[in-house]
Scaffold this active site. Structure first.
Site: not given
Ligand SMILES: Cc1cc2nc3c(=O)[nH]c(=O)nc-3n(C[C@H](O)[C@H](O)[C@H](O)COP(=O)(O)OP(=O)(O)OC[C@H]3O[C@@H](n4cnc5c(N)ncnc54)[C@H](O)[C@@H]3O)c2cc1C
Ligand code: FES
Ligand code: FES
Length: 1294
Positions: A227, A306, A872, A1221
């Site tokens: 996602l 995030a 720095r 600096e």
């Molecule tokens: C820079 C950065 C900052 C972040 N900050 C935070 C923060 O402050 N707090 C926090 O909690 N998280 C944070 N995260 C983590 C991130 O937000 C979570 O990991 C996020 O919710 C994952 O969602 P996604 O859609 O990107 O998952 P994806 O990476 O697309 O998928 C993650 C997993 O979920 C599974 N999955 C996804 N959708 C489904 C579905 N519908 N059914 C079954 N399985 C599914 C996938 O198979 C996969 O294994 C951060 C990440 C980054 C990169």
């Protein structure tokens, strides 16, 4: 696209993605970080990059124009990302609020500017712009009476505008790019077919219907659903996870359904966090408060999560730190799961969270949506989180808490508490909650609850992430906050109800994100100065507009050259070991791999005996380069690295920390010592003596552009062209020459611009250049070597951590009579600049104080960590923290405010330093007085005391710090520079000099100099690059003197040329520049000149402890005020005032930019930036997720900078001072304000006020220093015993 982290954590790669919502038919714009966006996921979406927004060739977009003209770019590496975040905001909200602007930029990191000018540019689009108006009073601080008599000069001489807002072109939303009609047509008639994209190793399948998705999931149960890719992406990019099949549900509208019912809200699993925020906000505004408790708690968390740029989805299944899981769990949310077999609803309960097989998702199941029920009357839900910084950081601990009372009473009917960050998954304190049912909500319950929670939520000492005591303290501190919050709510419902006295209620308020305001003051140029003369004016950075349009070319933007190959480095995984064997066979079989470069391939010298370019038999630290793989692509080279097998034999002793190095007598160089007076005798005559220790952690440069080089071998005479991101091209050239054993004159280094250096690109680029050059020589191909963020952080080292011990003797009135400081820095495994850093540290340790009896000693420790290097300030920011901590300790012992002790011991009259260099401290005193005045320090000190009396759990602190900073290198040969100025026959002028453009605006300043000298507008002048072929034997651009020495060289060249032109001008005084040049050419007058500056004679005799090592001093003072939350350790920066002695600034916009940027970088050093190593010496903090540089929300709420005018420094160009600096150390005013607040808390709690000073003052340190009943509980309630397999803590600190 430029990547600075590759993990979604910096925003440098931000673009705008536009999609048409299939339900509402609206076009939605998102800013996304492309490093986490798989290209296949963009099917049907329109992508706008910075180049699409506007360009120098066509038309600039107002966002681009304003960020450049507001001086919001320095190195420019972050600028396209900033532009795109702002642009997307404006596409969605053409007149955003300042809060929306702050939020939009929350995920974009900038290491140069300190963010203030970026915000200033964005604010010009906002509805309400407070400008410099002070806190809504409607007044400008310049109008305040207290500034009338300012030593800054008469009001009429002072400017507060760095750009002219009126010149900006207006924003016209009708001129924006439209959503492509072909994509519109696609959404009207959506494709239902399954789309499949085949990559080399991965297949991307995007079904068009929900049914197909379920079928595919059944067929490929192991394939993850992709996602937002914010969880999978980083794992695939840097942890080597490979998923051969990825299922994308992006086109499945069922996953985006939102439905409101009478009892709750169902949110589709495909909604983005931004959408969830909107939906929740809508429900909160529609429903009575009692029904929206869970929604409010979720919303509060979502604001601090995030960045906006993440395409994150609503439900994170990442178990460890998920921010939403704890709240959803206590809010009794239910997961709606679907598979081919049918649907299933499971509660997001503790069983689910614990990952029990019975409750977990089956591999073929899909999360369709989440149902979140309304809360009810007598039910209260809250969320808590504490991270290393306020925004854009993963939490250390987070929690969701819910309590339901028996109607009309304060008897607990139901209670649930869950925590994140304290175990492998979200942890539910189910047992404790059960045991508290039926209890009254009172102090007795609180006490029992805390003990039970500590018992149930137990964290072993070796738990991943470390910070165990801090996390355990947060477990109970959060519950205490919840306890108080609920008491307040019960008070509204039950009358009468006992509530705590007001001063304890300060625990309740969080620190809201506030949009920074501030004023920048500088001296206007003389009214008689010709308009065309740009010196002293806030001229925009020469590359500003190109930064903003993405047209500014950095090293890695150079298009691929013919037959180019990529290089990746293989580094040691052991801290100190013998290399027993290396097996390359599998690696060489990887398709595309061309060769492996080892030490044997080096025709010349392999670095030095103690500091090899490529390791030979032995490795000295994790991260030491052993060899390099050359392949057709970067990906192939990295894949090959994974296949290389190296066996090691561990050697001993392995030393990581300074204390271990002292124990093993492991040092890089002899002790450096300075002494004056008779310290032993003085100690006998003083009223009191205090001894203490100070720990200052290291710092990562975190330049946004990582190290990179492109080496192009030429066909003739072994010539090489090297394009490299460096502060010292001549050093790269020399190192390549000795490595390849070819003369220097065959090698040309080119530096167009550098995406931030901060000292980290002085020594290291030569290593990368030389290794790449060996690769180029061996293969005959051009070689490109670009370090990713992780490797850069692992390999390159940074600022030296410091351990200082002081003994200070003083009178009861605060007068210091004797000071003995001994410092040890952690140099890492090779000498690098460690001896010089030790010398500078010792020379600068006295800062602004005249103390008659002094002894300063310093040593650099040899440890098994990557070698630390220039950064720095070069030792000053670490060392002087010891001096200032010592002053604070004296003040505490004397019962005096620290500023009084500072004032009492400050240099007052013309004097000599500890190394007998004469100087006049007049400007120091002026800066100090002006800073006290401008910040209304004494009034605010009283207000802080008043605040602290009224608030138990929040404390404020204020500190003002003086600074005497010596610029320059302590070696004569470094004080020289050359320039080459050509005038062409059309009158255009090409200037070349020995300085490198690192973002500090040196090229802009050089053209200002040339413009004044040649008396022609800057538009006639051009700088192309720094090249070793144009100006040879250059000095590193460092030590704050780049503009000083190169400016003098440019001036010299221009004066030579003008002298040659004089007879022609005299003959035709009314002629134009072009006519004079034409005439000069006709008359065979050379129109090219070399300028040279033979600079200051610097020397230091360490035997005698005497010398004249520095050309001049920069003086300054900063006052900062903060507020801390004693329960969580968080802090907010209320205000900072800086006064800096710039003499006659060459360019106030650039100089103020340097001061602000350095200040914010210093603030990072002293408050958030913390390097963590495993007990085996492996750096954990290798990206923005683990290593926290300040973000836009860290800028002080009020941030004022003033340049002190009118002093003279005859040594420098037009009497301007080098400010690159010095501002760094002023960041310590925030540190001392925090310790001031901590001291106030400790005083109130009757705990010793002299506590060990540790930098950075992280929330962990602040929380544990504000000891109270909760920290006591943690110490009393013991940790589980550590199992023998984990005898060591999770992390060590250098
Ligand atoms: C820079 C950065 C900052 C972040 N900050 C935070 C923060 O402050 N707090 C926090 O909690 N998280 C944070 N995260 C983590 C991130 O937000 C979570 O990991 C996020 O919710 C994952 O969602 P996604 O859609 O990107 O998952 P994806 O990476 O697309 O998928 C993650 C997993 O979920 C599974 N999955 C996804 N959708 C489904 C579905 N519908 N059914 C079954 N399985 C599914 C996938 O198979 C996969 O294994 C951060 C990440 C980054 C990169
Ligand atoms: S966010 Fe993409 S490179 Fe940092
Ligand atoms: S200008 Fe922002 S990182 Fe350099």
């Amino acid at each position: 696209m430029r990547y600075a982290c590759g993990r979604g954590g910096c925003g440098a790669c931000t673009v705008m993605v536009s999609k048409r919502d299939p339900t509402s038919q609206e076009i939605r714009h998102f800013s996304v970080t492309t490093c986490l966006v798989p290209i296949c996921s963009l099917y049907g979406a329109a992508v706008t990059t910075v180049e699409g927004v506007g360009s120098m060739k066509t038309r600039l977009h107002p966002v681009q124009e304003r960020i450049a003209k507001s001086h919001g770019t320095q190195c420019g590496f972050c600028t396209p990302g900033m532009v795109m975040s702002m642009y997307t905001l404006l596409r969605n909200h053409p007149q955003p609020s300042e809060e929306q602007l702050l939020e939009a930029l929350g995920g974009n990191l900038c290491r140069c500017t300190g963010y203030r000018p970026i915000l200033a540019s964005g604010k010009t689009f906002c509805l309400e712009s407070n400008g410099c108006q002070q806190k809504g009073t409607g007044k400008c601080c310049l109008d305040l009476g207290e500034n009338d008599s300012s030593s800054l000069g008469r009001k009429s001489d002072i400017c507060t505008e760095l750009f002219v807002k009126e010149e900006f072109q207006p924003l016209d939303p009708t001129q924006e790019l439209i959503f492509p009609p072909e994509l519109l047509r696609m959404t009207e008639n959506p494709e239902k077919r399954t789309l499949t994209f085949h990559g080399e190793r991965v297949t991307w399948i995007s079904p068009g219907t929900f049914k197909d998705l379920l079928e595919l999931k059944a067929k490929h149960p192991e394939a993850p659903l992709i996602l937002g890719n914010t969880s999978l992406g980083p794992a695939m990019r840097s942890k080597g996870c490979l998923h051969p099949i990825l299922l994308s549900p992006a086109r499945i509208s069922e996953l985006n359904v939102v439905s409101k019912t009478n009892d709750g809200l169902t949110i589709g699993a495909g909604c983005s966090l931004a959408q969830v925020k909107d939906i929740l906000a809508e429900r909160v505004s529609e429903l009575p408060e009692e029904k929206t408790q869970t929604y409010r708690a979720l919303l509060k968390h979502l604001k601090s999560l995030a960045s906006q740029d993440l395409m994150t989805k609503a439900i994170t299944l990442s178990p460890y730190y998920s921010d939403l899981n704890p709240i959803l769990a206590v809010g009794n949310a239910t997961l709606n799961l679907t598979s081919e077999e049918g649907t299933r609803r499971i509660p997001l309960s503790e069983h689910f969270l614990a990952g029990l097989a019975s409750a977990d998702l089956k591999p073929e199941e899909i999360l369709e949506s989440v149902y979140i029920p309304h809360s009810q009357k007598w039910e209260f839900v809250s969320a808590f989180r504490q991270a290393q910084c306020q925004q854009n950081a993963l939490p250390d601990v987070n929690a969701g808490m819910r309590v339901l009372f028996k109607e009309g009473t304060d008897i607990i009917e139901d209670l649930s508490i869950t925590y994140g960050g304290v175990g492998a998954a979200t942890v539910s304190a189910h047992k404790s909650c059960q045991q508290l049912l039926g209890r009254q909500w009172d102090e007795l319950m609180l006490d029992e609850a805390c003990r039970r929670l500590l018992d149930e939520v137990s964290l072993p000492g070796w738990a991943p992430g470390g910070r165990v005591e801090f996390k355990r303290t947060l477990v109970v501190s959060f519950f205490f906050k919840f306890y108080l919050q609920v008491l307040q709510e019960l008070k509204k419902l039950i009358k009468p109800f006992p509530v705590p006295v007001n001063r304890f209620l300060s625990a309740l308020e969080d620190f809201p994100g506030t949009v920074p305001q501030g004023v920048q003051r500088y001296q206007s140029v003389d009214s008689h100065q010709p308009l065309q003369d740009p010196v002293g004016r806030p001229v925009m950075h020469l590359s500003g507009l190109k930064h903003a349009t993405g047209e500014a070319e950095f090293c890695d933007d150079i298009p691929m050259v013919d037959k180019e190959l990529c290089m990746a480095l293989v580094t040691s995984t052991r801290a100190y070991a013998k290399i027993i064997s290396i097996d390359l066979s599998e690696a060489l079989e990887i398709p595309g791999v061309v060769d492996v470069i080892t030490a044997k391939d080096i025709p010349g010298t392999n670095g030095t005996e103690d500091d090899k370019l490529l390791a030979v038999d032995e490795v000295l630290c994790v991260g030491q380069i052993i060899f390099a793989v050359v392949a057709e692509t970067d990906v192939q080279a990295k894949r090959a690295i994974e296949k290389i097998k190296i066996t090691y034999e561990e050697l001993e002793p392995i030393i990581f920390t300074i204390k271990d190095a002292i124990k093993h007598n492991s040092f890089l160089c002899p002790e450096k010592k300075l002494e004056q007076g008779n310290i032993e005798e003085a100690f006998e005559k003083v009223d009191q003596i205090v001894e203490g220790e100070v720990h200052v952690g290291g710092q990562e440069h975190f330049y946004m552009e990582t190290q990179r080089v492109l080496v192009i071998p030429k066909t003739e005479d072994k010539e090489l062209d090297i394009y490299v991101s460096t502060q010292d091209p001549a050093h790269v050239q020399k190192t390549v020459s000795s490595t390849l054993n070819i003369p220097i004159n065959r090698i040309t280094c080119h530096v167009k611009r550098v995406g931030g250096g901060f000292g980290g690109k002085i020594g290291r680029p030569a290593v990368f250049g030389a290794i790449a050059a060996v690769g180029a020589l061996k293969t005959g191909h051009p070689i490109r070597l670009v370090l990713d963020r992780e490797d850069d952080m692992l390999i390159t080292g940074g600022r030296h951590p410091l351990f200082g011990k002081y003994k200070v003797g003083f009178m009861n009135n605060g007068r210091i009579k004797a000071l003995d400081i001994e410092c040890f820095i952690n140099g890492g495994c090779t000498l690098d600049d460690s001896e010089l850093v030790t010398e500078f540290l010792i020379l600068k340790l006295e800062n602004a104080y005249k103390i008659r009896n002094l002894r300063f000693r310093g040593r650099a420790c040899l440890t098994n960590l990557p070698s630390n290097t220039a950064f720095r300030g070069f030792g000053f920011p670490q060392g002087t923290l010891v001096t200032e901590s010592c002053i604070t300790a004296v003040a505490a012992k004397c019962g005096l405010p620290p500023e009084k002790v500072r004032e009492k011991n400050m240099y007052r009259t013309v004097d000599k330093t500890i190394y007998k260099q004469a100087f006049n401290p007049e400007s120091l005193i002026r800066c100090w007085n002006e800073c006290l005045d401008a910040s209304s320090f004494h009034n605010r000190r009283k207000q802080v005391e008043e605040f602290n009396k009224k608030n138990y759990w929040k404390k404020r602190g204020i500190a003002v710090i003086p600074m005497k900073f010596s610029v320059g290198f302590a070696a004569t040969s470094y004080h020289q520079a050359a320039a080459l100025v050509h005038i062409y026959t059309d009158g255009s002028v090409l200037v070349t000099h020995g300085g490198n453009e690192l973002g500090q605006g040196i090229h802009t300043k050089m053209l200002q100099v040339a413009s004044r000298e040649l008396k022609i507008p800057m538009s006639h002048l051009h700088i192309c690059e720094t090249s070793t072929a144009m100006v040879p034997n250059t000095i590193a651009t460092a030590a704050s003197v780049g503009a000083d020495i190169n400016g003098k060289a440019v001036q010299n060249a221009c004066q030579i040329l003008l002298k040659r032109l004089e007879p022609i001008i005299k003959k035709n005084p009314e002629g134009t520049w072009e006519e004079w040049i034409e005439a000069a050419f006709e008359q065979r007058i050379s129109l090219s000149a070399t300028g040279y500056f033979r600079g200051y004679k610097a020397f230091m005799d360490w035997e005698k402890g005497e010398g004249d090592p520095f050309p001049y001093y920069v003086y300054g003072a900063a006052c900062s005020e903060v507020e801390i939350d004693c329960l969580t350790g968080a802090h907010k920066k209320i205000r900072t005032d800086i006064v800096m002695d710039a003499c006659c600034s060459l360019n106030p916009a650039i100089d103020i930019g340097q001061i602000e940027g350095a200040f914010i970088q210093g603030m990072g050093l002293y408050t958030t930036e913390e390097l963590k190593y495993s007990p085996e010496g492996v750096l954990y903090s290798r990206g923005p997720d683990e290593y926290k540089i300040p973000t836009i929300s860290d800028v002080p709420e009020e941030f004022n900078v003033s340049l002190l005018p009118s002093s003279q420094t005859p040594l420098t160009i037009y009497s301007s001072k080098g400010l690159g600096e010095s501002g760094m150390f002023l960041g310590s005013s925030v540190f001392f304000a925090i310790t001031d607040a901590v001291a106030a808390a400790r005083k109130e709690r009757d705990i010793a006020e002299d506590f060990t000073v540790k930098s950075p003052a992280t929330p962990e340190w602040v929380r544990m220093a504000c000891a109270d009943r909760f920290t006591e509980m943690v110490y009393i309630c013991p940790l589980p015993l550590e199992p023998p397999s984990h005898p060591t803590p999770w992390a060590i600190f250098k």
